[in-house]
Scaffold this active site. Sequence first.
Site, PDB file in Angstrom:
ATOM      1  N   ALA A  75       0.868  -1.189   0.000  1.00  0.00           N
ATOM      2  CA  ALA A  75       0.000   0.000   0.000  1.00  0.00           C
ATOM      3  C   ALA A  75       0.896   1.227   0.000  1.00  0.00           C
ATOM      4  O   ALA A  75       1.727   1.376   0.899  1.00  0.00           O
ATOM      5  CB  ALA A  75      -0.918   0.013   1.215  1.00  0.00           C
ATOM      6  N   HIS A  76       0.729   2.065  -1.007  1.00  0.00           N
ATOM      7  CA  HIS A  76       1.582   3.251  -1.083  1.00  0.00           C
ATOM      8  C   HIS A  76       0.867   4.478  -1.634  1.00  0.00           C
ATOM      9  O   HIS A  76       1.363   5.592  -1.499  1.00  0.00           O
ATOM     10  CB  HIS A  76       2.797   2.968  -1.979  1.00  0.00           C
ATOM     11  CG  HIS A  76       2.451   2.904  -3.438  1.00  0.00           C
ATOM     12  ND1 HIS A  76       1.903   1.783  -4.015  1.00  0.00           N
ATOM     13  CD2 HIS A  76       2.553   3.821  -4.436  1.00  0.00           C
ATOM     14  CE1 HIS A  76       1.692   2.007  -5.301  1.00  0.00           C
ATOM     15  NE2 HIS A  76       2.073   3.242  -5.593  1.00  0.00           N
TER      16      HIS A  76
END
Length: 392
Positions: free
Chosen positions: A221-222
């Site tokens: 997740a970024h």
Amino acid sequence: MKIKEKMGFSGAGKVKTMKIAIILGTRPEIIKMSPIIRQCEKQGIDYYILHTGQHYSYEMDKIFFEQLKLPQAKYNLDVGSGKHGEQTGKMLVAIEEILIKDRPDIVLVQGDTNTVLAGALAASKLQIKIGHVEAGLRSFDCTMPEETNRIIADHISDYLFAPTETSRKYLLNEGIPNEKIFVTGNTVVDAAYQNLEISKNGVDILKELGLKEKEYFAATAHRAENVDNTERLGRILSGFSQIYKEFGLPIIFPAHPRTVKMIKEFGFEIPEGTRLIEPLGYLEFLQIESGARMILTDSGGVQEESCILKVPCVTLRDNTERPETVDVGANIVAESGENIIECTKKMLESNLEWENPYGEGNAAELTLQNTVTGYGIEFRKIKNSEQIQYWR
């Protein structure tokens, strides 16, 4: 040696040659351009790599080039991070200077980054032909800056290398002439196969982390819309907690530095069963992807790779510009992150028999074939045995 074609007018003996500039600036671009770079080497095409340093400085990316067994970049701009306009402007100025100096016949860009936008704009204003690799992707969400970048790049490009028929349809619907569009498959397939093979000669990351194949989940997740939003990030972490309680398998979470920062700022605890680890190199992460029981991600590239590697995927976003992965049953979108556990259960029932929609692993060859033949130069066919020997 440059690719050559005798032009055929008597006594002249003139030779037609071409030069390609490959412009990239992020690690996903390096990954997806790596098969094209290798194909340029095989074909003897006169080319060079221009690295903008959009995500990392070239000095930090040198090891990345070495791991993937790629030639080093000829130019590096080291523009660094910044606001979209500032970063794109810096790249536009510097790329223009280099293109004026070296004057390639065609510029190749890939994807939807600020590097793509700056490279395509600079080439367009200098009347240099543009080839857009991975053209025609659409999320239909204009709040995403990537959507703006990819649309502009598509509409000023001369060669649009669409990964699928769906992408081609989107381009035609926007009025782009059919003769500019070439369905090649996606170079991510070439890259996944080639680079997974390379990774086997390096570290065994599963052994190093004490993991067994298909006995863990992998997660990334970024994206800002996820990690900078307390509600969304909270729902993602809650989803991880529910998955562990339901299946009892660890979730391996190589966390982006900004993600770690926001988890701390929002005061969240790392859920039980979630192993937050340092970011992995591409080759190591490719092994993690390949061995996972399922992948949870907000990355477009990881959606593609999981589909190619026959690993079910749950996308932690409201939409995806990779609808083909959903259509074939390899991926599901967990809208707003509220139904992660339900999506996980559904994907784990998948029989893994979906058909890869991104081609057979020859996208780089098709891309360059259409590029050089469009420029009036003969494309040299290479035997599979020669390719395999080079990859390894």
